[in-house]
Design a protein around this motif. Structure first.
Motif, mmCIF file in Angstrom:
data_model
loop_
_atom_site.group_PDB
_atom_site.id
_atom_site.type_symbol
_atom_site.label_atom_id
_atom_site.label_comp_id
_atom_site.label_asym_id
_atom_site.label_seq_id
_atom_site.Cartn_x
_atom_site.Cartn_y
_atom_site.Cartn_z
ATOM 1 N N MET A 21 0.828 -1.201 0.000
ATOM 2 C CA MET A 21 0.000 0.000 0.000
ATOM 3 C C MET A 21 0.866 1.256 0.000
ATOM 4 O O MET A 21 0.555 2.244 -0.679
ATOM 5 C CB MET A 21 -0.965 -0.004 1.193
ATOM 6 N N THR A 22 1.968 1.227 0.745
ATOM 7 C CA THR A 22 2.890 2.364 0.749
ATOM 8 C C THR A 22 3.467 2.582 -0.641
ATOM 9 O O THR A 22 3.565 3.726 -1.120
ATOM 10 C CB THR A 22 4.020 2.130 1.767
ATOM 11 N N TYR A 23 3.855 1.509 -1.270
ATOM 12 C CA TYR A 23 4.401 1.571 -2.636
ATOM 13 C C TYR A 23 3.404 2.215 -3.599
ATOM 14 O O TYR A 23 3.756 3.098 -4.387
ATOM 15 C CB TYR A 23 4.756 0.155 -3.080
ATOM 16 N N LEU A 24 2.146 1.804 -3.525
ATOM 17 C CA LEU A 24 1.134 2.346 -4.427
ATOM 18 C C LEU A 24 0.738 3.773 -4.057
ATOM 19 O O LEU A 24 0.353 4.555 -4.929
ATOM 20 C CB LEU A 24 -0.091 1.437 -4.443
ATOM 21 N N MET A 25 0.835 4.121 -2.780
ATOM 22 C CA MET A 25 0.585 5.505 -2.387
ATOM 23 C C MET A 25 1.643 6.415 -2.989
ATOM 24 O O MET A 25 1.346 7.510 -3.488
ATOM 25 C CB MET A 25 0.576 5.637 -0.864
ATOM 26 N N GLU A 26 2.890 5.961 -2.955
ATOM 27 C CA GLU A 26 3.980 6.756 -3.513
ATOM 28 C C GLU A 26 3.844 6.923 -5.024
ATOM 29 O O GLU A 26 4.309 7.909 -5.590
ATOM 30 C CB GLU A 26 5.319 6.107 -3.166
ATOM 31 N N LYS A 27 3.173 5.983 -5.669
ATOM 32 C CA LYS A 27 2.951 6.063 -7.111
ATOM 33 C C LYS A 27 1.657 6.812 -7.449
ATOM 34 O O LYS A 27 1.319 6.988 -8.623
ATOM 35 C CB LYS A 27 2.896 4.655 -7.726
ATOM 36 N N GLY A 28 0.911 7.208 -6.408
ATOM 37 C CA GLY A 28 -0.318 7.942 -6.625
ATOM 38 C C GLY A 28 -1.494 7.080 -7.028
ATOM 39 O O GLY A 28 -2.516 7.593 -7.487
ATOM 40 N N VAL A 29 -1.389 5.775 -6.839
ATOM 41 C CA VAL A 29 -2.460 4.858 -7.226
ATOM 42 C C VAL A 29 -3.482 4.704 -6.109
ATOM 43 O O VAL A 29 -4.686 4.624 -6.352
ATOM 44 C CB VAL A 29 -1.879 3.479 -7.610
ATOM 45 N N VAL A 30 -3.013 4.667 -4.873
ATOM 46 C CA VAL A 30 -3.884 4.516 -3.709
ATOM 47 C C VAL A 30 -3.783 5.777 -2.861
ATOM 48 O O VAL A 30 -2.687 6.315 -2.675
ATOM 49 C CB VAL A 30 -3.470 3.284 -2.872
ATOM 50 N N SER A 31 -4.898 6.221 -2.352
ATOM 51 C CA SER A 31 -4.897 7.392 -1.470
ATOM 52 C C SER A 31 -5.713 7.082 -0.225
ATOM 53 O O SER A 31 -6.533 6.161 -0.216
ATOM 54 C CB SER A 31 -5.471 8.616 -2.193
ATOM 55 N N GLY A 32 -5.486 7.880 0.807
ATOM 56 C CA GLY A 32 -6.198 7.669 2.049
ATOM 57 C C GLY A 32 -7.514 8.432 2.092
ATOM 58 O O GLY A 32 -7.931 9.042 1.106
ATOM 59 N N TYR A 33 -8.169 8.379 3.240
ATOM 60 C CA TYR A 33 -9.444 9.064 3.442
ATOM 61 C C TYR A 33 -9.217 10.387 4.172
ATOM 62 O O TYR A 33 -8.121 10.643 4.695
ATOM 63 C CB TYR A 33 -10.391 8.162 4.234
ATOM 64 N N LEU A 34 -10.250 11.222 4.195
ATOM 65 C CA LEU A 34 -10.135 12.540 4.790
ATOM 66 C C LEU A 34 -9.783 12.490 6.270
ATOM 67 O O LEU A 34 -9.209 13.432 6.809
ATOM 68 C CB LEU A 34 -11.441 13.323 4.591
ATOM 69 N N ASP A 35 -10.138 11.391 6.928
ATOM 70 C CA ASP A 35 -9.833 11.287 8.354
ATOM 71 C C ASP A 35 -8.424 10.750 8.607
ATOM 72 O O ASP A 35 -8.046 10.467 9.736
ATOM 73 C CB ASP A 35 -10.865 10.413 9.065
ATOM 74 N N GLY A 36 -7.626 10.581 7.538
ATOM 75 C CA GLY A 36 -6.248 10.129 7.687
ATOM 76 C C GLY A 36 -6.067 8.630 7.694
ATOM 77 O O GLY A 36 -4.946 8.130 7.824
ATOM 78 N N THR A 37 -7.159 7.875 7.552
ATOM 79 C CA THR A 37 -7.059 6.422 7.561
ATOM 80 C C THR A 37 -6.869 5.877 6.143
ATOM 81 O O THR A 37 -7.128 6.570 5.154
ATOM 82 C CB THR A 37 -8.316 5.780 8.171
ATOM 83 N N MET A 38 -6.440 4.607 6.078
ATOM 84 C CA MET A 38 -6.275 3.923 4.796
ATOM 85 C C MET A 38 -7.303 2.814 4.603
ATOM 86 O O MET A 38 -7.532 2.376 3.492
ATOM 87 C CB MET A 38 -4.866 3.309 4.711
ATOM 88 N N LYS A 39 -7.872 2.334 5.703
ATOM 89 C CA LYS A 39 -8.879 1.270 5.668
ATOM 90 C C LYS A 39 -8.407 0.071 4.812
ATOM 91 O O LYS A 39 -9.067 -0.333 3.854
ATOM 92 C CB LYS A 39 -10.208 1.805 5.127
ATOM 93 N N PRO A 40 -7.278 -0.514 5.160
ATOM 94 C CA PRO A 40 -6.724 -1.607 4.356
ATOM 95 C C PRO A 40 -7.569 -2.869 4.347
ATOM 96 O O PRO A 40 -7.458 -3.676 3.417
ATOM 97 C CB PRO A 40 -5.368 -1.878 5.018
ATOM 98 N N ASP A 41 -8.422 -3.035 5.344
ATOM 99 C CA ASP A 41 -9.229 -4.250 5.437
ATOM 100 C C ASP A 41 -10.676 -4.040 4.998
ATOM 101 O O ASP A 41 -11.520 -4.921 5.177
ATOM 102 C CB ASP A 41 -9.180 -4.795 6.871
ATOM 103 N N THR A 42 -10.946 -2.884 4.405
ATOM 104 C CA THR A 42 -12.275 -2.595 3.877
ATOM 105 C C THR A 42 -12.380 -3.128 2.453
ATOM 106 O O THR A 42 -11.426 -3.052 1.672
ATOM 107 C CB THR A 42 -12.540 -1.078 3.875
ATOM 108 N N GLU A 43 -13.535 -3.666 2.104
ATOM 109 C CA GLU A 43 -13.723 -4.219 0.763
ATOM 110 C C GLU A 43 -13.628 -3.128 -0.304
ATOM 111 O O GLU A 43 -14.051 -1.995 -0.092
ATOM 112 C CB GLU A 43 -15.084 -4.921 0.669
ATOM 113 N N VAL A 44 -13.081 -3.481 -1.433
ATOM 114 C CA VAL A 44 -12.950 -2.561 -2.565
ATOM 115 C C VAL A 44 -14.197 -2.655 -3.427
ATOM 116 O O VAL A 44 -14.599 -3.749 -3.841
ATOM 117 C CB VAL A 44 -11.716 -2.911 -3.418
ATOM 118 N N THR A 45 -14.813 -1.520 -3.716
ATOM 119 C CA THR A 45 -15.967 -1.522 -4.612
ATOM 120 C C THR A 45 -15.479 -1.475 -6.063
ATOM 121 O O THR A 45 -14.326 -1.156 -6.343
ATOM 122 C CB THR A 45 -16.875 -0.308 -4.355
#
Length: 353
Positions: free
Chosen positions: A37-61
């Motif tokens: 997830m860190t790798y993809l954040m650095e590439k701009g593919v994954v971003s976090g939520y407004l509350d600063g969380t990443m929710k890694p265990d939340t299902e992807v729609t």
């Protein structure tokens, strides 16, 4: 104007304060998919939520998957009309969904819907990864819950061959299971970066480390240098990541293929040869080759000591072919030495770096 400028500065400072996964309270370094997830954040593919969380265990729609794929492929994401009756142009992901659909990465349903809020399942994820990364080679998955006629069957065989998945220890893939943000990130990261492919392996895997270079000496004195590389397409054929062996100006490519039943060496646009059968135990036999060229192999020893010019291994698995060739395989190194029936060393590991 000063108030507006101050507000911009404050907002910018907040944005810069949380650029990496390390700042996310729900994504500690101990999380299974922290690195991906860190790798993809650095590439701009994954971003976090407004509350600063990443929710890694939340299902992807399905909409979120379209956004991640769109960012990866450099789509504009500008809101626009889509071919789906349940995704209006005002939808936050309409641009990404429309562009991903046009590129063939995502498909809708027979009733004209896309179902943007439905979770992505593992079978769908396999088909997405297959299309996005133009995967070509397949490997027999042997997953007992993936029938040969399933829509996602071939895609699963392709991501297995590409070292993007290994499935579960009970020999299932669980294609109907929903995918989390962390899991989706892992699949994308493995498709993009060799070091993450190392994670798509069975426990005690015999596959080599894809971040290292292995040098072997052959019986004629020549050396072969093996590296895991992204091989450019040629002659109208798609290649991609695989092992390349450089031998005195020449070269060839191969794949290391593994499931919970076998370890094999595959060759681009050809067949594969089984090198080891799982579970490893003395007396276990397996065949390799095709047609009249089938050769019977027998595991004749485990935890054997074998001396190579690189190092002495004390955990080698010895395999003997019906013509008397003996070769030794070690977890994490694949083949480290082979000796023909006359006692001549045909191949020997001399360096790893």
């Amino acid at each position: 104007m000063k108030k507006l400028l101050s507000l911009v500065i404050v907002l910018l400072s907040l944005f810069l304060a949380l650029p990496a996964a390390a700042a996310a309270p729900d994504l500690p370094k101990s999380h299974a998919f922290y690195d991906e997830m860190t790798y993809l954040m650095e590439k701009g593919v994954v971003s976090g939520y407004l509350d600063g969380t990443m929710k890694p265990d939340t299902e992807v729609t399905r909409a979120q998957a379209a956004v991640m794929i769109g960012r990866l492929k450099g789509f504009s994401g500008a809101k626009q009309a889509t071919p789906f009756n349940d995704v209006p142009s005002a939808h936050y992901a309409s641009g990404y969904i429309a562009e991903a659909a046009k590129a063939g990465y995502l498909k809708g349903y027979g009733d004209g819907t896309f179902r943007p809020n439905a979770p992505i399942i593992r079978g769908d994820m396999a088909m997405i990864v297959e299309q996005v990364f133009d995967l070509t080679f397949t490997f027999n998955s042997s997953f007992k819950d993936v029938g040969p006629n399933a829509a996602y069957s071939e895609a699963i065989r392709k991501i297995l061959a590409a070292n993007i998945t290994i499935g579960y220890p009970d020999n299932t893939f669980r294609p109907r299971q929903a995918v989390t943000r962390g899991q989706f990130s892992a699949f994308l990261a493995r498709a993009l970066e060799p070091k993450f492919k190392n994670d798509a392996a069975i426990p005690d895997s015999y596959m080599k480390d894809k971040t290292k270079t292995y040098t072997y000496q052959m019986s004629d004195g020549t050396t072969a240098v093996h590296r895991f590389q992204n091989v450019p397409n040629r002659d109208g054929l798609v290649y991609g990541f695989m092992w390349t062996a450089q031998i005195d100006g020449g070269s060839y490519e191969y794949l290391e293929l593994e499931n919970y039943n076998i370890f094999a060496f595959g060759y681009p646009y050809s067949e594969y040869d089984v090198a080891l059968a799982y579970p490893v135990r003395v007396g276990k036999t397996f065949d390799t080759g095709l047609g009249d060229e089938i050769i019977k192999n027998t595991i004749t020893g485990v935890n054997k000591t074998v001396v190579t010019k690189y190092k002495t291994f004390t955990n080698a698995t010895e395999v003997m072919t019906q013509n008397g060739l003996r070769y030794y395989m070690v977890e994490g190194y694949a083949t480290v030495k082979s000796i023909n029936a006359q006692g001549r060393v045909e191949l020997e590991l001399v360096n790893v770096r």
